[in-house]
Scaffold this active site. Structure first.
Site, PDB file in Angstrom:
ATOM      1  N   ASP A 179       3.102  -8.686   3.698  1.00 35.98           N
ATOM      2  CA  ASP A 179       1.583  -8.798   4.121  1.00 35.98           C
ATOM      3  C   ASP A 179       1.722  -8.240   5.686  1.00 35.98           C
ATOM      4  O   ASP A 179       2.538  -8.666   6.425  1.00 35.98           O
ATOM      5  CB  ASP A 179       1.112 -10.084   4.347  1.00 35.98           C
ATOM      6  CG  ASP A 179      -0.252 -10.138   4.423  1.00 35.98           C
ATOM      7  OD1 ASP A 179      -1.020  -9.910   3.486  1.00 35.98           O
ATOM      8  OD2 ASP A 179      -0.755 -10.455   5.539  1.00 35.98           O
ATOM      9  N   ILE A 180       1.085  -6.975   5.664  1.00 39.44           N
ATOM     10  CA  ILE A 180       0.829  -6.466   7.053  1.00 39.44           C
ATOM     11  C   ILE A 180      -0.014  -7.533   7.903  1.00 39.44           C
ATOM     12  O   ILE A 180      -1.086  -7.995   7.681  1.00 39.44           O
ATOM     13  CB  ILE A 180       0.059  -5.311   6.977  1.00 39.44           C
ATOM     14  CG1 ILE A 180       0.740  -4.090   5.970  1.00 39.44           C
ATOM     15  CG2 ILE A 180      -0.030  -4.530   8.456  1.00 39.44           C
ATOM     16  CD1 ILE A 180       0.167  -3.005   5.503  1.00 39.44           C
ATOM     17  N   ASN A 223      -7.872  -2.425  11.383  1.00 39.38           N
ATOM     18  CA  ASN A 223      -9.123  -1.544  10.904  1.00 39.38           C
ATOM     19  C   ASN A 223     -10.228  -1.518  12.030  1.00 39.38           C
ATOM     20  O   ASN A 223     -10.797  -0.532  12.260  1.00 39.38           O
ATOM     21  CB  ASN A 223      -9.539  -2.220   9.606  1.00 39.38           C
ATOM     22  CG  ASN A 223      -9.129  -1.591   8.236  1.00 39.38           C
ATOM     23  OD1 ASN A 223      -8.406  -0.679   8.478  1.00 39.38           O
ATOM     24  ND2 ASN A 223      -8.931  -2.358   7.503  1.00 39.38           N
ATOM     25  N   ASP A 226      -5.874   2.686   6.258  1.00 38.42           N
ATOM     26  CA  ASP A 226      -5.701   3.567   5.362  1.00 38.42           C
ATOM     27  C   ASP A 226      -4.351   4.303   5.734  1.00 38.42           C
ATOM     28  O   ASP A 226      -3.174   4.415   4.669  1.00 38.42           O
ATOM     29  CB  ASP A 226      -6.625   4.554   4.775  1.00 38.42           C
ATOM     30  CG  ASP A 226      -7.730   4.015   4.292  1.00 38.42           C
ATOM     31  OD1 ASP A 226      -7.602   2.460   4.058  1.00 38.42           O
ATOM     32  OD2 ASP A 226      -8.603   4.768   3.776  1.00 38.42           O
ATOM     33  N   GLU A 251      -3.788  -5.736   1.907  1.00 35.68           N
ATOM     34  CA  GLU A 251      -2.576  -5.350   2.537  1.00 35.68           C
ATOM     35  C   GLU A 251      -1.210  -5.943   1.964  1.00 35.68           C
ATOM     36  O   GLU A 251      -0.262  -6.127   3.021  1.00 35.68           O
ATOM     37  CB  GLU A 251      -2.991  -5.413   4.184  1.00 35.68           C
ATOM     38  CG  GLU A 251      -2.950  -7.073   4.635  1.00 35.68           C
ATOM     39  CD  GLU A 251      -4.190  -7.719   4.336  1.00 35.68           C
ATOM     40  OE1 GLU A 251      -4.536  -8.870   4.783  1.00 35.68           O
ATOM     41  OE2 GLU A 251      -5.216  -6.856   3.665  1.00 35.68           O
TER      42      GLU A 251
END
Length: 189
Positions: free
Chosen positions: A60-61, A68, A77, A103
């Site tokens: 998981d980022i 964002n 993106d 993500e």
């Protein structure tokens, strides 16, 4: 007759193109959740028949919404694309990787015990952190990773993913940017 053959070839190609589009995430270039699940079912069945373990890693980022918000969705993106490229480049040929949603990314490693997968997960964590300067200077890009193993006699694929997901959240609660490995997987888990 020739027209029919040409029609069949074009039709076959169109079916292949649509199947691929339905299985691949266009942003990361990795399998999407559906394509990943289908590929894993075959791999797990094969590994179970051979009595070999499989290990899953869920990534998981960390703080993705902040990326964002601070740099814009185009930058977000780009992060998703480069994380996907990094994962695809850094894993073994027989491993199966995908974008699990949002993500989150996932990798299935056939014939791999959890200790070896932990070492790979650490290497991947560092490779992803190295993307910071290229993509989001001043805002660290990091991942939290949960790792769980399933032997041939253990529980279902869904239970394995749930075990990896559980330790992924433990990694996040422990401060993020780390790998947490599930304890010995139990069928009752």
């Amino acid at each position: 007759g020739t027209v029919f053959v040409i029609f069949m070839l074009v039709s076959d190609r169109a079916v292949t193109v649509h199947k691929t589009a339905a299985s691949v995430d266009p942003l990361s270039g990795m399998l999407n959740r559906r394509g990943f699940s289908e590929a894993c079912a075959r791999v797990i069945e094969s590994e179970a028949a051979a009595g070999r373990p499989v290990t899953v890693m869920i990534f998981d980022i960390d703080h993705f919404k902040s990326i964002n918000d601070r740099f814009g969705h185009r930058a977000g993106d780009a992060v998703l694309r480069r994380v996907g490229e990094t994962l695809a480049r850094e894993v073994r040929l027989g491993d199966v990787g995908g974008r699990f949603g949002g993500e989150e990314f996932i990798i299935l490693m056939p014939d791999t015990a959890v200790g070896a997968a932990h070492a790979v997960a650490e290497r991947l964590r560092l490779a992803i952190a190295a993307l910071t300067e290229e993509l989001a200077p001043g805002m660290p890009i990091s991942v939290s990773i949960g790792v769980a193993e399933k032997s041939a006699a253990d529980a279902t694929w869904e239970q394995l993913v749930a075990a990896a997901d559980k330790v992924l959240y433990a990694a996040k609660q422990a401060g993020r940017n780390r790998v947490v490995v599930a304890d010995a997987f139990r069928k009752a888990a």
